[in-house]
Design a protein around this motif. Structure first.
Motif, mmCIF file in Angstrom:
data_model
loop_
_atom_site.group_PDB
_atom_site.id
_atom_site.type_symbol
_atom_site.label_atom_id
_atom_site.label_comp_id
_atom_site.label_asym_id
_atom_site.label_seq_id
_atom_site.Cartn_x
_atom_site.Cartn_y
_atom_site.Cartn_z
ATOM 1 N N THR A 223 -54.950 22.960 115.312
ATOM 2 C CA THR A 223 -54.089 23.038 116.491
ATOM 3 C C THR A 223 -53.415 24.404 116.551
ATOM 4 O O THR A 223 -53.587 25.246 115.666
ATOM 5 N N GLU B 191 -63.772 28.075 112.273
ATOM 6 C CA GLU B 191 -63.921 28.423 113.693
ATOM 7 C C GLU B 191 -64.634 27.336 114.501
ATOM 8 O O GLU B 191 -64.279 27.089 115.649
ATOM 9 N N GLU B 192 -65.625 26.689 113.919
ATOM 10 C CA GLU B 192 -66.386 25.690 114.683
ATOM 11 C C GLU B 192 -65.557 24.440 115.010
ATOM 12 O O GLU B 192 -65.929 23.647 115.871
ATOM 13 N N LEU B 193 -64.403 24.298 114.335
ATOM 14 C CA LEU B 193 -63.534 23.143 114.596
ATOM 15 C C LEU B 193 -62.180 23.538 115.178
ATOM 16 O O LEU B 193 -61.488 22.688 115.752
ATOM 17 N N ASP B 194 -61.799 24.768 115.023
ATOM 18 C CA ASP B 194 -60.472 25.219 115.455
ATOM 19 C C ASP B 194 -60.254 24.991 116.949
ATOM 20 O O ASP B 194 -61.061 25.419 117.775
ATOM 21 N N LYS B 195 -59.172 24.259 117.261
ATOM 22 C CA LYS B 195 -58.789 23.939 118.640
ATOM 23 C C LYS B 195 -59.860 23.122 119.383
ATOM 24 O O LYS B 195 -59.892 23.119 120.612
ATOM 25 N N LYS B 196 -60.715 22.436 118.644
ATOM 26 C CA LYS B 196 -61.781 21.635 119.255
ATOM 27 C C LYS B 196 -61.687 20.150 118.889
ATOM 28 O O LYS B 196 -62.594 19.383 119.203
ATOM 29 N N ASP C 137 -59.737 16.997 119.731
ATOM 30 C CA ASP C 137 -58.795 16.445 120.706
ATOM 31 C C ASP C 137 -58.010 15.248 120.166
ATOM 32 O O ASP C 137 -56.897 14.977 120.613
ATOM 33 N N GLY D 96 -55.948 17.295 114.436
ATOM 34 C CA GLY D 96 -56.298 17.547 115.833
ATOM 35 C C GLY D 96 -55.087 17.622 116.757
ATOM 36 O O GLY D 96 -53.938 17.455 116.335
ATOM 37 N N LYS D 97 -55.361 17.849 118.034
ATOM 38 C CA LYS D 97 -54.307 18.074 119.029
ATOM 39 C C LYS D 97 -53.395 16.852 119.213
ATOM 40 O O LYS D 97 -52.213 17.000 119.525
#
Length: 204
Positions: A93, A121-126, A128, A172-173
């Motif tokens: 997040t 990077e492949e999971l950062d901010k992805k 939800d 996650g977010k």
């Protein structure tokens, strides 16, 4: 008597009417029918008076035989203790310090903490949802159930190519914090409690 024909001897022939065989047969059939009905009725009476005894005997047999539910409970699936689970806490997040804060709380609850930092990077901010648990295939039946008591809403993903026993908690977010400590402890205790054996047969 005189004449041409004379009766000799001390006995005289008796003249009897012809037997009515048809009537005799009817009488015999009727008697057989009556006897059959009486016999059937007697059997019914015997069953009626002895049926309760059979039911009582069956009930006694059921009571004498212990049901599986009263037997020793089956052992629970062997799961690691929190101190045997190493967790990498990764933040996907934009909220800074969230990984460290979560790692500190998990440590208080007995978990071993590995790497703490930002998600790759492949999971950062992805992510939800509340989070994702990542680990080797074996983690699905070992570390995931235990760590999942602390964050029940987290998605679980395994990687067959991954080695070792360490698992990742990617925040996650939608993450709002770990489960309340009493609820998490109760869920953890439920995992290790013995499971009762299934109820037995329908015969009783």
């Amino acid at each position: 008597m005189g004449g041409k024909y004379r009766i000799t001897g001390g006995k005289y022939p008796r003249m009897r009417p012809a037997r009515k065989r048809g009537r005799l047969a009817v009488v015999l059939v009727a008697c057989a029918t009556v006897l059959g009905v009486l016999g059937w009725g007697t059997l019914q009476l015997i069953d009626a008076f002895t049926g309760g005894d059979k039911a009582s005997a069956a009930g006694a047999d059921c009571a004498a035989s212990p049901s599986p539910s009263s037997a020793s409970p089956s052992p629970a699936t062997a799961l690691p203790k929190p101190g045997e689970v190493t967790v990498n806490v990764l933040n996907a997040t934009t909220r800074s310090g969230l990984a460290q804060k979560t790692a500190d709380e998990l440590k208080k609850r007995g978990f071993r903490i590995g790497e703490v930092g930002n998600a790759p990077e492949e999971l950062d901010k992805k992510i939800d949802g509340a989070g994702v648990l990542l680990g080797p295939a074996a983690a699905a039946k070992t570390a995931f159930p235990v760590l999942g008591t602390q964050i029940p809403a987290a998605e679980r993903r395994t990687d067959a190519a991954r080695r070792g026993t360490t698992v990742d908690l990617v925040i996650g977010k939608a993450f709002k914090g770990l489960a309340l400590r009493p609820e998490a402890d109760a869920a953890l205790a439920g995992l290790t409690a013995p499971k009762p054996a299934p109820v037995a047969g329908k015969g009783c």
